[in-house]
Design an enzyme around this catalytic site. Structure first.
Site, mmCIF file in Angstrom:
data_model
loop_
_atom_site.group_PDB
_atom_site.id
_atom_site.type_symbol
_atom_site.label_atom_id
_atom_site.label_comp_id
_atom_site.label_asym_id
_atom_site.label_seq_id
_atom_site.Cartn_x
_atom_site.Cartn_y
_atom_site.Cartn_z
ATOM 1 N N HIS A 64 43.973 -81.493 -35.938
ATOM 2 C CA HIS A 64 42.979 -82.386 -35.315
ATOM 3 C C HIS A 64 43.742 -83.262 -34.327
ATOM 4 O O HIS A 64 44.560 -84.087 -34.741
ATOM 5 C CB HIS A 64 42.333 -83.291 -36.362
ATOM 6 C CG HIS A 64 41.654 -82.557 -37.486
ATOM 7 N ND1 HIS A 64 40.306 -82.283 -37.496
ATOM 8 C CD2 HIS A 64 42.137 -82.063 -38.650
ATOM 9 C CE1 HIS A 64 39.995 -81.646 -38.622
ATOM 10 N NE2 HIS A 64 41.083 -81.507 -39.337
ATOM 11 N N PHE A 65 43.497 -83.092 -33.026
ATOM 12 C CA PHE A 65 44.279 -83.830 -32.030
ATOM 13 C C PHE A 65 43.480 -84.930 -31.312
ATOM 14 O O PHE A 65 43.991 -85.554 -30.390
ATOM 15 C CB PHE A 65 44.940 -82.884 -31.030
ATOM 16 C CG PHE A 65 46.156 -82.166 -31.576
ATOM 17 C CD1 PHE A 65 46.811 -82.595 -32.723
ATOM 18 C CD2 PHE A 65 46.661 -81.042 -30.928
ATOM 19 C CE1 PHE A 65 47.932 -81.928 -33.222
ATOM 20 C CE2 PHE A 65 47.789 -80.376 -31.415
ATOM 21 C CZ PHE A 65 48.416 -80.812 -32.555
ATOM 22 N N ARG A 66 42.201 -85.133 -31.657
ATOM 23 C CA ARG A 66 41.452 -86.355 -31.284
ATOM 24 C C ARG A 66 41.080 -86.486 -29.814
ATOM 25 O O ARG A 66 40.625 -87.557 -29.418
ATOM 26 C CB ARG A 66 42.208 -87.620 -31.715
ATOM 27 C CG ARG A 66 42.762 -87.622 -33.135
ATOM 28 C CD ARG A 66 41.707 -87.470 -34.164
ATOM 29 N NE ARG A 66 42.205 -87.693 -35.526
ATOM 30 C CZ ARG A 66 41.601 -87.206 -36.596
ATOM 31 N NH1 ARG A 66 40.499 -86.474 -36.511
ATOM 32 N NH2 ARG A 66 42.076 -87.453 -37.793
ATOM 33 N N ASN A 96 36.082 -81.719 -34.456
ATOM 34 C CA ASN A 96 35.510 -83.035 -34.787
ATOM 35 C C ASN A 96 36.095 -84.138 -33.908
ATOM 36 O O ASN A 96 36.561 -85.159 -34.387
ATOM 37 C CB ASN A 96 35.667 -83.365 -36.276
ATOM 38 C CG ASN A 96 37.114 -83.338 -36.749
ATOM 39 O OD1 ASN A 96 37.951 -82.692 -36.142
ATOM 40 N ND2 ASN A 96 37.395 -84.043 -37.822
ATOM 41 N N LYS A 149 34.132 -73.405 -36.710
ATOM 42 C CA LYS A 149 34.447 -74.295 -37.836
ATOM 43 C C LYS A 149 33.138 -74.872 -38.350
ATOM 44 O O LYS A 149 32.351 -75.432 -37.580
ATOM 45 C CB LYS A 149 35.369 -75.425 -37.380
ATOM 46 C CG LYS A 149 35.495 -76.588 -38.379
ATOM 47 C CD LYS A 149 36.280 -76.184 -39.635
ATOM 48 C CE LYS A 149 36.433 -77.331 -40.625
ATOM 49 N NZ LYS A 149 37.386 -78.341 -40.241
ATOM 50 N N HIS A 181 35.159 -75.924 -44.095
ATOM 51 C CA HIS A 181 35.519 -77.061 -44.961
ATOM 52 C C HIS A 181 34.515 -77.027 -46.101
ATOM 53 O O HIS A 181 33.338 -77.336 -45.924
ATOM 54 C CB HIS A 181 35.425 -78.372 -44.179
ATOM 55 C CG HIS A 181 35.770 -79.577 -45.002
ATOM 56 N ND1 HIS A 181 36.849 -80.385 -44.726
ATOM 57 C CD2 HIS A 181 35.192 -80.097 -46.105
ATOM 58 C CE1 HIS A 181 36.910 -81.351 -45.624
ATOM 59 N NE2 HIS A 181 35.919 -81.202 -46.478
ATOM 60 N N HIS A 235 41.984 -75.274 -46.569
ATOM 61 C CA HIS A 235 42.579 -76.256 -47.492
ATOM 62 C C HIS A 235 42.007 -76.189 -48.916
ATOM 63 O O HIS A 235 41.472 -77.168 -49.438
ATOM 64 C CB HIS A 235 42.504 -77.683 -46.954
ATOM 65 C CG HIS A 235 41.254 -78.091 -46.242
ATOM 66 N ND1 HIS A 235 40.010 -77.869 -46.748
ATOM 67 C CD2 HIS A 235 41.069 -78.740 -45.067
ATOM 68 C CE1 HIS A 235 39.115 -78.353 -45.902
ATOM 69 N NE2 HIS A 235 39.723 -78.889 -44.883
ATOM 70 N N ASP A 306 46.453 -79.095 -41.266
ATOM 71 C CA ASP A 306 45.340 -80.049 -41.260
ATOM 72 C C ASP A 306 45.820 -81.406 -40.727
ATOM 73 O O ASP A 306 45.428 -82.455 -41.235
ATOM 74 C CB ASP A 306 44.720 -80.185 -42.652
ATOM 75 C CG ASP A 306 43.369 -80.899 -42.626
ATOM 76 O OD1 ASP A 306 42.848 -81.161 -41.526
ATOM 77 O OD2 ASP A 306 42.846 -81.197 -43.715
ATOM 78 N N HIS A 310 45.499 -90.791 -38.396
ATOM 79 C CA HIS A 310 44.811 -92.085 -38.352
ATOM 80 C C HIS A 310 45.911 -93.140 -38.318
ATOM 81 O O HIS A 310 46.963 -92.954 -38.949
ATOM 82 C CB HIS A 310 43.944 -92.275 -39.601
ATOM 83 C CG HIS A 310 42.857 -91.244 -39.745
ATOM 84 N ND1 HIS A 310 41.715 -91.257 -38.975
ATOM 85 C CD2 HIS A 310 42.760 -90.162 -40.547
ATOM 86 C CE1 HIS A 310 40.956 -90.222 -39.311
ATOM 87 N NE2 HIS A 310 41.565 -89.541 -40.260
HETATM 88 O O1 DOR Z 1 41.130 -85.531 -44.542
HETATM 89 C C1 DOR Z 1 40.576 -85.003 -43.583
HETATM 90 N N1 DOR Z 1 40.709 -85.494 -42.335
HETATM 91 N N2 DOR Z 1 39.797 -83.950 -43.802
HETATM 92 C C2 DOR Z 1 38.997 -83.460 -42.827
HETATM 93 O O2 DOR Z 1 38.218 -82.586 -43.101
HETATM 94 C C3 DOR Z 1 38.999 -84.056 -41.480
HETATM 95 C C4 DOR Z 1 40.251 -84.755 -41.211
HETATM 96 C C5 DOR Z 1 40.171 -85.650 -39.992
HETATM 97 O O3 DOR Z 1 39.790 -85.152 -38.922
HETATM 98 O O4 DOR Z 1 40.499 -86.831 -40.087
#
Ligand code: DOR
Length: 443
Positions: A64-66, A96, A149, A181, A235, A306, A310
């Site tokens: 996940h690179f935001r 996401n 996904k 997921h 996962h 994964d 944050h």
């Molecule tokens: O812990 C998680 N963080 N599980 C996920 O499914 C999404 C991911 C996130 O994008 O922060």
């Protein structure tokens, strides 16, 4: 006259499909052109791999690179920089983001953002939603898209396909593998009251319990058979799901994470607090043991990180307002090499799960093995190097890893992408060379 090459890797042990062999690798136009005893003088550039193991490029099929969205946590440049420092040559990035990647325009936007800024090769998932469920057939075939996904349980972001009717619509639209997921959102909502008013983070695996994961995976497998659609369960975190998945290898592939293989409750929550909070949760040691058993029995097909960054400030919010997710793209290879050094898996299993596995699951064209005609992607490792993983080394904008201070044996010494040495001796080299990963067209 002897053959000439753009680049030669010489003197190393090369992990071929037949096992490790003492070979040189000749590269021309970004592809492997020869394997054998080669003259280093016949190439403009060389890499001396003496005492090192030359693995096929290791692929992380879950990051996940935001970007676009909360790029204060990560972006495509910083995320892929962490990847090459950790020995990863290609990444598949999750939808996401903000906005979520649910349209052709959003996939194309990510590809143009990534071009010239990504250090690794890359592909993007299209996120399934009730709104686009009937159009996924066209979306999953877009160049640079690795597949679909589907979030069956809510996690970070807004993507959710919770009920059987919508899960069926997703499974019926298209033919590539659907990554999932798998947590049952109805049960998550029913039980949210357990933690909603504030709780200790060690309650995370109580709220998002084994039954939450098992129920969703059972529903998914029943629907996958009904609609004859291949699924990839991401996962997997419970012993119970591994027993079930072992009965469905005709339709389901399985991913596990280094976090779930390395950490266990309650110790991880006592030591790391919300830094260990992720979805699905890290559980007690009996689950970790079952994941290892499944990995060595071949039930597991691949390992992803994964990588879910944050900031420490966000993680410091009181649970459950603290966000779920751990960084990981940079630590997968050192952690798994260390597990190998400690005798938990073989090099063969490691390479299968991090290179050949993703290639097989997603139908990647030209990657996943060291063979003539394949992309010249390599992760060069020193199986004996002793290092310490530290926050200082982490390229993620968030600057932390749950494995800070951990001593490991085994380290990535160079990352080579289509013949370009983009990392050597912990230093980033040259410039970002990443391009979209290609997929087999018949899928
Ligand atoms: O812990 C998680 N963080 N599980 C996920 O499914 C999404 C991911 C996130 O994008 O922060």
């Amino acid at each position: 006259m002897s053959e000439t090459f753009d680049f030669i890797i010489h003197g190393g042990t090369v992990y071929t499909p037949g096992g490790p062999l003492e070979l040189d690798v000749g590269v021309r136009a970004g592809k492997i052109a020869a394997l054998g005893k080669l003259n280093p003088g016949s190439a403009a550039r060389t890499y001396d791999a003496r005492n090192l193991m030359v693995l096929p490029g290791l692929i992380d099929e879950q990051v996940h690179f935001r970007e676009p969205g909360p790029t204060h946590k990560e972006d495509l440049e910083s995320g892929t920089r962490g990847a090459i420092l950790g020995g990863i040559t290609a990444v598949f990035e999750m939808p996401n983001t903000d906005p979520a990647t649910t349209t052709a325009a959003a996939i194309n936007d990510k590809i143009s953002r990534g071009t010239g800024r990504c250090w690794t090769d890359f592909a993007f998932y299209v996120g399934a939603s009730p709104e686009n469920a009937d159009e996924l057939y066209a979306l999953e075939r877009l160049p640079g898209c690795c597949g679909i996904k589907m979030f069956m349980g809510s996690s970070t972001g807004t993507l959710l396909v919770a009920d059987d009717e919508n899960v069926s619509r997703v499974l019926k639209s298209g033919s590539r593998r659907v990554t999932v997921h798998s947590e049952d959102d109805m049960r998550l909502q029913e039980r949210a009251g357990m933690v909603a008013g504030g709780a200790d983070v060690s309650m995370h695996p109580e709220w998002r319990d084994v039954e939450t994961a098992v129920r969703s995976t059972q529903r998914l497998l029943a629907l996958a058979h009904k609609h004859r659609r291949r699924v990839h369960v991401l996962h997997v975190s419970t012993a119970e799901e591994m027993d079930i998945l072992a009965q469905h290898k005709d339709i389901a592939t399985v991913e596990v994470l280094p976090q779930h293989l390395t950490l266990a409750a309650p110790e991880c929550y006592e030591r790391l607090g919300t830094l260990a909070q992720m979805n699905p949760p890290i559980r007690e040691a009996r689950h970790r043991a079952a994941l290892w058993a499944a990995l060595n029995a071949g039930i597991v097909d691949c390992i992803g990180s994964d990588h879910a960054p944050h900031t420490l400030e966000e993680k410091a919010k009181p649970y459950p307002r603290s966000p779920s997710g751990l960084t990981g793209v940079q630590t997968t290879v050192p952690l798994m090499l260390n597990h190998m050094a400690q005798g938990r898996l073989s090099l063969q299993r490691l390479v299968d799960m991090l290179s050949a596995g993703p290639a097989r699951i997603f139908g990647i064209a030209g990657k996943g093995r060291v063979a003539v005609g394949y992309d010249a992607d390599f992760t060069v490792v020193d199986l004996k190097a002793k290092r310490t993983i530290t926050n200082n080394w982490i390229a993620s904008r968030t600057g932390w890893t749950a494995f800070d201070g951990m001593d490991v044996t085994g380290w990535p010494m160079a990352t080579i992408i289509r013949g370009n040495v983009v990392m050597r001796d912990d230093e980033v080299q040259d410039k970002p060379v990443g391009i979209p990963v290609r997929f087999q067209e018949t899928l």
